[in-house]
Design a protein around this motif. Structure first.
Motif: not given
Length: 897
Positions: A470-485, A487-493, A495-500
């Motif tokens: 669970a900690a690893a997947r939450l870390s993935c969500a954090l990095l997904e949110a950063l990657a979305a930021r 790349t200027g991708s609000p939809a991905r951000a 989704t990452a926030a909801e997953t987190a």
């Protein structure tokens, strides 16, 4: 009588000990001080107290300078001092007391003849001790007895006998013990009644100034700053400083040598190995060598490294012996830095290949005890990168790679991780390191690989999955949110926030509480992508959540970034004053934790630069842009790039460099979605450049399709239409801009000036003056000068007219504001303000005038509701009013609004 030669020769003339051997007179001699000895008056003054207390103890490690201090004090005093250097080879009670009595005689203070002398090397008669104590108690002046190297006296019965004599001698004896260890005497009783003087290791340590003076005695002139560094490394250890000085004398560059000397190859190492390590029993030597890989340790950790269970007693004994093992309290110890370095080097020589195993054992023990920082250091030192990355991710600490507190340290620590580490945690660390450098191309493949591996692990049978999933997947969500930021991708951000949000329920609460930076970073990344998409209100909600995060220094950078983004929103909405306050608050947020050079983005500096341009403070704007460009940690996300383009292009426009402004307005931001405000402001700058070059038609065309959601661009379009000779179209566009709502003075002032120019062209001077007066009123509070400079030559005659000269003077036009006209008798005049409003009170007052509630003011100023209420009470008192409405009217009457 056994043990007492009542008829033998007097002690003063005795020449043999109880065994019949001659007395060793060197044991009674006060040691000579070397030519390079430094007398330290602070210690001598403290030792002078020995004349007033029955017992004095000078205690410290080998080479701490104990003996030389006591010798210098004894040699210079007016009192006779009996000196006895103890010997470990002959410590029977009879031998000790025979030498004690001979020391008295050698000092010229022989004991009474009836005391006699021990005849048995192994024992002493109590009658002798009684007669000695009685004889000493009859003295008018006390005899001073210094027992050097008292730690060699190990027989408990000698300590009991010595305490008996000291107690019953009363004022007739002053006893000074020079020792490495705690003597077996009831020290607590002497301390309790103030009958004891103590000089311990901390006081014996050299200060930087004393170290510089000591080095000078060795012919080495170094500044105190260089001596301070040496003192820090040696902890002021006297022998270490002297040995370093002797070695430095042989060096062609003594100052460099003192900074960089290798302790494992010097006489310092020889001294410590001989005087400390080799004097210990084998089990203590083994423990000391093994714990040399640790910075701090307790008995349990030491046991984990030795495989034994005796560390508690061994460490306590080493500390009591002043064997360079320092007790830190709470069952924690550390080695003296120099001693630790020497032991570490000796460990490598004595047991090659053992060090990695010791680091591995330490990491395993520390991980179970919850000390992440030490765990990572030891596992990395062991080269176990799977373990190291797993510990970081399982602890939910991957956000520390971004927060500035430990980001550089962690990045350096993991720089040694090679491709052999293939776990999901290792891939997550690699992704985090690349994304922290804003390198999406390098970071995303690692992130995708980690996600695939975690998905495979998640499909394992129940109970077989790794505990940190669970900690690893939450870390993935954090990095997904950063990657979305990035790349200027609000939809991905989103989704990452909801997953987190969902995963946070699966992670232990104590982990989330221990790492508030994770939630702060998530909110910051989400807010940034929403801002990029032009969803200012939604962005403000996420960014405000980040600003409200607790965590002190651990969340300072996310709070700084969020405040900087909120400042940008205020600027884009036309509120430069609000933007400036939030930007300055962002800087303060990290400055108070010493993180200014580790800024996460520097977006607040760009906002301050843009505000400075609006105020025509062009040099300040350039300096701020240069500072932002010099940040090595600046995040290169679309918001940052667009913000820089906006501020830079506006500055170039203000300087008249239109071609450069047009080039700067095209930042080439690569993003998944188009930002409405970025595109609109790019068009606005481009239009203004064409307008400045005398191409109003081109300027108008660029803003023809501008959205009403961008008021600044609507005003820019109206100005272009007016310049193109279409005042009706210009005024029609302005009617779409409503003064209420989010639109601030940077927009409304420009709108008023366009209306004023239209009226002036139509010959309606009164209306033109009215609009200019309104613009001056709005701009003066914000110090907005650029709109008036951009307006063109038509405005200058109006500003010179009597009604407008006063409001413009002092901040927009040269010269002080005119004096207030004397009031006509009978006119109602408001009472003057007795006390000037503070800056924060003025901020609250401005928001009162905007009809904001107490809660809204608190939210806008990022303070509590109670703080706002306190400011309101002060404002009411200073304005002599009792209500909000009256406060606003009174402030307007006084020109405060």
């Amino acid at each position: 009588m056994a043990g007492l030669e009542e008829k033998g020769p007097e002690p003063s003339t005795s020449c043999a000990d109880p065994r019949g051997d001659p007395f060793l007179h060197t044991r009674f001699a006060i040691p000579a001080r070397p030519a390079t000895f430094l007398r330290r008056e602070r210690l001598v003054r403290h030792l002078d107290q020995a004349l007033r207390t029955p017992l004095t103890m000078v205690s410290g490690a080998a080479g701490a300078g104990k003996t030389l201090l006591a010798a210098d004090w004894a040699a210079r005093g007016d009192e006779s001092v009996a000196w006895l250097t103890n010997d470990a080879t002959a410590q029977g009670c009879g031998m000790f007391w025979a030498y004690f009595l001979q020391a008295l005689s050698a000092s010229g203070v022989p004991p009474p003849a009836e005391v006699g002398s021990p005849a048995d090397a192994g024992r002493v008669d109590q009658t002798l001790l009684t007669r000695l104590a009685a004889g000493l108690s009859d003295r008018e002046r006390p005899v001073i007895v210094v027992l050097d190297e008292y730690d060699r006296v190990t027989a408990p019965e000698i300590a009991e006998q010595l305490e008996f004599v000291l107690h019953h001698a009363g004022r007739g004896m002053r006893l000074v013990l020079v020792t490495r260890t705690e003597p077996l005497l009831p020290l607590h009783r002497y301390r309790a009644v103030g009958d004891m003087t103590e000089i311990r290791a901390a006081e014996l340590a050299f200060t930087p100034e004393e170290a510089a003076a000591l080095l000078e005695l060795h012919g080495l002139r170094v500044p105190v700053s260089a001596a301070r560094a040496l003192v820090e490394r040696t902890r002021g250890w006297a022998a270490g400083l002297r040995l370093c000085a002797l070695a430095a004398q042989e060096s062609p560059d003594p100052e460099t040598y003192l900074k960089e000397f290798e302790v494992d190859r010097t006489t310092v190492a020889d001294f410590l190995l001989a005087e400390v390590l080799k004097r210990q029993p084998p089990e203590a030597q083994d423990l000391l060598l093994r714990v040399s890989v640790l910075d701090r340790f307790g008995p349990e950790l030491a046991n984990a490294l030795t495989g034994r269970t005796d560390a508690e007693s061994v460490l306590a004994g080493l500390h009591r012996e002043n064997a360079f093992v320092e007790y830190l309290g709470h069952d924690r110890y550390r080695l003296h830095p120099l001693f630790g370095e020497i032991l570490h080097a000796h460990l490598r020589l004595r047991s090659p290949g053992l060090e990695p195993e010791l680091h591995r054992r330490a990491a395993a023990w520390l991980r179970d005890s919850g000390s992440l920082t030490e765990t990572l250091g030891h596992s990395a030192a062991a080269g176990d990168w799977e373990f190291t990355a797993g510990a970081l991710v399982d602890d939910l600490a991957i956000g520390q790679l971004f927060t500035g507190l430990r980001s550089d340290h962690l990045a350096e620590l993991f720089s040694g991780m090679g491709p052999e580490a293939t776990s999901p945690a290792a891939d997550l660390v690699r992704a985090a390191r690349e994304l922290a450098r804003s390198d999406v191309d390098q970071g995303l493949p690692h992130l995708r690989h980690a996600e695939q591996s975690l998905a495979a692990e998640e499909r394992t049978p129940a109970g077989d999955g790794p505990p940190g999933l669970a900690a690893a997947r939450l870390s993935c969500a954090l990095l997904e949110a950063l990657a979305a930021r990035l790349t200027g991708s609000p939809a991905r951000a989103e989704t990452a926030a909801e997953t987190a949000g969902e995963l946070q329920h699966e992670v232990p609460a104590q982990l989330l509480d221990a790492h508030p930076e994770l939630a702060a970073l998530l909110s910051t990344h989400l807010g940034s992508t929403r801002l990029w998409a032009g969803r200012f209100e939604d962005a403000g909600a996420a960014l405000s959540t980040a600003v409200a995060c607790s965590g002190g220094a651990s969340t300072a950078l996310p709070r700084e970034e969020s405040l900087g983004h909120l400042a940008l929103i205020d600027y884009l909405n036309g509120w430069p004053g609000r933007a400036e306050r939030k930007a300055l608050a962002a800087i303060t947020e990290t400055e108070r934790f010493g993180l200014r050079d580790e800024s996460g983005s520097g977006i607040e500096l760009l906002v301050l630069a843009a505000v400075a341009v609006d105020r025509n403070e062009l040099d300040r704007a350039q300096a701020l842009l240069d500072t932002a460009a010099g940040s090595r940690h600046a995040m290169r996300d679309p918001v940052m790039r667009a913000g820089r383009a906006l501020a830079t292009a506006r500055l170039l426009l203000a300087r008249g460099e239109t071609d450069a402004a047009l080039e700067a307005a095209e930042p080439g931001v690569a993003a998944d979605v188009v930002s409405p405000w970025s595109e609109a402001h790019k068009a606005l700058v481009t239009s203004a450049a064409h307008l400045a070059e005398g191409r109003p038609e081109t300027a108008a065309e660029l803003l023809q399709e501008v959205s009403g959601d961008q008021p600044a661009c609507v005003v820019g379009a109206a100005r272009a239409q007016l310049a193109a000779g279409r005042p009706v179209e210009a005024l029609g566009l302005l009617d779409r801009v409503r003064p209420e709502g989010r639109t601030g003075p940077a927009v409304t002032v420009r709108a008023s000036l366009v209306r004023a120019e239209a009226a002036d062209r139509a010959g309606d001077s009164a209306t033109a003056r009215r609009h200019v007066a309104h613009a001056l009123h709005e701009a003066r509070r914000e110090r907005l000068r650029r709109p008036f400079l951009e307006a063109g030559p038509w405005i200058r005659p109006l500003l010179g007219t009597a009604p407008l000269r006063g409001p413009a003077a002092g901040w927009l036009t040269p010269g002080p504001p005119p004096c207030e006209t004397r009031p006509v008798p009978g006119d109602r005049q408001a009472a003057p303000v007795v006390e000037e409003l503070s800056g924060r009170e003025h901020d609250v007052l401005e928001r009162l005038a905007q009809m904001m509630s107490t809660e809204e003011i608190a939210a806008d100023l990022y303070v509590s509701v109670n703080t706002v209420k306190t400011h309101l009470k002060s404002v009411y008192r200073k304005l002599s009013v009792n209500r909000r409405h009256d406060a606003v009217h009174r402030a307007r009457d006084l020109g405060l609004l």
